[in-house]
Design a protein around this motif. Structure first.
Motif, PDB file in Angstrom:
ATOM      1  N   LEU A   1     -42.623 -78.116  -6.409  1.00  0.00           N
ATOM      2  CA  LEU A   1     -43.882 -78.207  -5.668  1.00  0.00           C
ATOM      3  C   LEU A   1     -45.028 -77.487  -6.352  1.00  0.00           C
ATOM      4  CD1 LEU A   1     -42.481 -77.568  -2.070  1.00  0.00           C
ATOM      5  CD2 LEU A   1     -43.125 -79.780  -3.079  1.00  0.00           C
ATOM      6  N   GLY A   2     -44.734 -76.661  -7.362  1.00  0.00           N
ATOM      7  CA  GLY A   2     -45.788 -75.892  -8.002  1.00  0.00           C
ATOM      8  C   GLY A   2     -46.245 -74.744  -7.123  1.00  0.00           C
ATOM      9  N   PRO A   3     -47.403 -74.153  -7.418  1.00  0.00           N
ATOM     10  CA  PRO A   3     -47.914 -73.035  -6.617  1.00  0.00           C
ATOM     11  C   PRO A   3     -48.245 -73.470  -5.186  1.00  0.00           C
ATOM     12  CG  PRO A   3     -49.010 -73.150  -8.746  1.00  0.00           C
ATOM     13  CD  PRO A   3     -48.255 -74.431  -8.597  1.00  0.00           C
TER      14      PRO A   3
ATOM     15  N   TYR B   1     -49.681 -81.038   2.348  1.00  0.00           N
ATOM     16  CA  TYR B   1     -49.336 -79.953   3.263  1.00  0.00           C
ATOM     17  C   TYR B   1     -47.889 -80.134   3.719  1.00  0.00           C
ATOM     18  CZ  TYR B   1     -54.343 -78.965   3.549  1.00  0.00           C
ATOM     19  OH  TYR B   1     -55.647 -78.651   3.246  1.00  0.00           O
ATOM     20  N   LEU B   2     -47.200 -79.024   3.850  1.00  0.00           N
ATOM     21  CA  LEU B   2     -45.811 -79.025   4.298  1.00  0.00           C
ATOM     22  C   LEU B   2     -45.605 -77.973   5.385  1.00  0.00           C
ATOM     23  CD1 LEU B   2     -44.020 -79.197   0.818  1.00  0.00           C
ATOM     24  CD2 LEU B   2     -44.307 -81.087   2.438  1.00  0.00           C
TER      25      LEU B   2
ATOM     26  N   PRO C   1     -60.696 -79.369  -1.596  1.00  0.00           N
ATOM     27  CA  PRO C   1     -60.192 -79.675  -2.941  1.00  0.00           C
ATOM     28  C   PRO C   1     -61.338 -80.030  -3.886  1.00  0.00           C
ATOM     29  CG  PRO C   1     -59.803 -81.515  -1.460  1.00  0.00           C
ATOM     30  CD  PRO C   1     -60.312 -80.399  -0.617  1.00  0.00           C
ATOM     31  N   ALA C   2     -61.122 -79.805  -5.158  1.00  0.00           N
ATOM     32  CA  ALA C   2     -62.120 -80.181  -6.155  1.00  0.00           C
ATOM     33  C   ALA C   2     -62.226 -81.698  -6.213  1.00  0.00           C
ATOM     34  CB  ALA C   2     -61.732 -79.617  -7.514  1.00  0.00           C
ATOM     35  N   PRO C   3     -63.407 -82.216  -6.557  1.00  0.00           N
ATOM     36  CA  PRO C   3     -63.564 -83.670  -6.675  1.00  0.00           C
ATOM     37  C   PRO C   3     -62.526 -84.265  -7.627  1.00  0.00           C
ATOM     38  CG  PRO C   3     -65.695 -82.588  -6.797  1.00  0.00           C
ATOM     39  CD  PRO C   3     -64.669 -81.501  -6.848  1.00  0.00           C
TER      40      PRO C   3
ATOM     41  N   ARG D   1     -49.979 -75.381   1.639  1.00  0.00           N
ATOM     42  CA  ARG D   1     -50.579 -76.515   0.921  1.00  0.00           C
ATOM     43  C   ARG D   1     -50.281 -76.354  -0.566  1.00  0.00           C
ATOM     44  NH1 ARG D   1     -56.100 -73.930   1.018  1.00  0.00           N
ATOM     45  NH2 ARG D   1     -56.418 -73.327  -1.173  1.00  0.00           N
ATOM     46  N   GLY D   2     -50.294 -77.477  -1.254  1.00  0.00           N
ATOM     47  CA  GLY D   2     -50.105 -77.482  -2.694  1.00  0.00           C
ATOM     48  C   GLY D   2     -50.974 -78.567  -3.319  1.00  0.00           C
ATOM     49  N   GLU D   3     -51.091 -78.528  -4.617  1.00  0.00           N
ATOM     50  CA  GLU D   3     -51.898 -79.505  -5.344  1.00  0.00           C
ATOM     51  C   GLU D   3     -51.000 -80.632  -5.857  1.00  0.00           C
ATOM     52  OE1 GLU D   3     -55.148 -79.178  -5.409  1.00  0.00           O
ATOM     53  OE2 GLU D   3     -55.049 -77.203  -4.415  1.00  0.00           O
TER      54      GLU D   3
END
Length: 308
Positions: A247-249, A279-280, A271-273, A232-234
């Motif tokens: 994709l970042g972290p 997801y990959l 996840p934070a609000p 997963r990523g943000e």
């Protein structure tokens, strides 16, 4: 279909090479042609076929590679004697493919229960410098009745070696030197595979759950035995453009999954609000592996961390 050879065209059959450095057989070397066949006994008393009488191709096909091919009534006149005889394929290009499976029809007859008399099939990924065993038959496939006993064999190459542009196959029949009959034949050789670029991207990724997230997906075509990594990523970490997506972290949710969901490893981190996640899923099959997919312009997605 990456390759198919039924040995009916003399031009393509000539690309195959009988003999290899180190061969020791003094008789019964590989030769291309219409099988002549040999037998002992009679139709009323202990009939035993040794060399193949026909090729394996359906229809009008008549040709195959056989070990020795004299038209003789003496089954000992042109069988493999005194060591090993090899048949080497031309080079095949499997670069950019996965789930690559070679299959062939083979005949192997042996008169005695000698484990050293055998039919080996080997594969090389470096043009014939190094060889790995793909398949071995040490029991006769020929029967004691009037039916030729061709058998189909196959092997998955991804499990043995990285797939590249100089893939070769070697078919070797061994006789340990004892006074017994050994015969082999080869026909209907083919290589099947799936394109990493068009088939290797995991599809239909789905998310379910509220308190925790379960990821599921469809298996890649030809991916029997494959394992999967899920990350997963943000959304806030995405960068670049369609040609090169950063994709970042990445956080690994499940690594080397043998099934097609994360039901036994749900993501229980929410996840934070005001933020979003993605997801990959990617696959691996032996030495072959997919990636995290591509942007709309064809650029690879790449990220930091995640599954190893």
């Amino acid at each position: 279909l990456l390759a198919f050879e039924d040995f009916e065209d003399p031009v393509s059959a000539a690309l195959w090479t009988p003999g290899f450095p180190g061969d020791t057989a003094i008789d019964g070397q590989w030769i291309w042609g219409e099988p002549e066949g040999t037998f002992s006994g009679s139709i009323t008393s202990n009939l035993q076929f040794h060399a193949a009488r026909f090729d394996r191709s359906a229809g009008a096909g008549v040709s195959a590679f056989v070990t020795g091919n004299q038209a003789t009534t003496n089954p000992e006149a042109d069988d493999v004697d005194g060591g090993v005889t090899s048949l080497v394929s031309p080079a095949y290009n499997a670069e950019g493919y996965y789930g690559v499976r070679a299959s062939w029809q083979q005949w192997f007859a042996k008169e005695a229960a000698d484990p050293l008399d055998r039919f080996d099939v080997e594969v090389s990924g470096d043009g014939g410098v190094n060889w790995l065993l793909l398949d071995r038959i040490s029991e006769a496939t020929a029967t004691a009745d009037a039916s030729p006993a061709w058998v189909g064999r196959a092997g998955l190459l991804d499990e043995l070696l990285p797939l590249g542009a100089d893939l070769r196959f070697r078919f070797r029949v061994f006789d340990d030197g004892a006074a017994n009959i050994v015969e082999g034949a080869l026909d209907e050789f083919r290589i099947l595979g799936y394109s990493l670029s068009s088939d290797g991207e995991v599809s239909a990724v789905r998310l379910t759950g509220r308190e925790s997230t379960v990821v599921s997906w469809n298996a890649v075509p030809g991916g029997a035995g494959a394992t999967y990594d899920v990350v997963r990523g943000e959304l806030a970490g995405l960068s670049g453009d369609a040609a090169a997506v950063g994709l970042g972290p990445l956080t690994c949710i499940e690594e080397d999954s043998a099934d097609t969901d994360t039901a036994d490893h749900p993501d229980e981190d929410s996840p934070a609000p005001g933020t979003g996640r993605y997801y990959l899923v990617r696959f691996a099959l032996g030495f072959s592996a997919g990636d995290w997919g591509r942007g709309s312009a064809g650029g690879l997605r790449s990220g930091d961390g995640g599954c190893q």
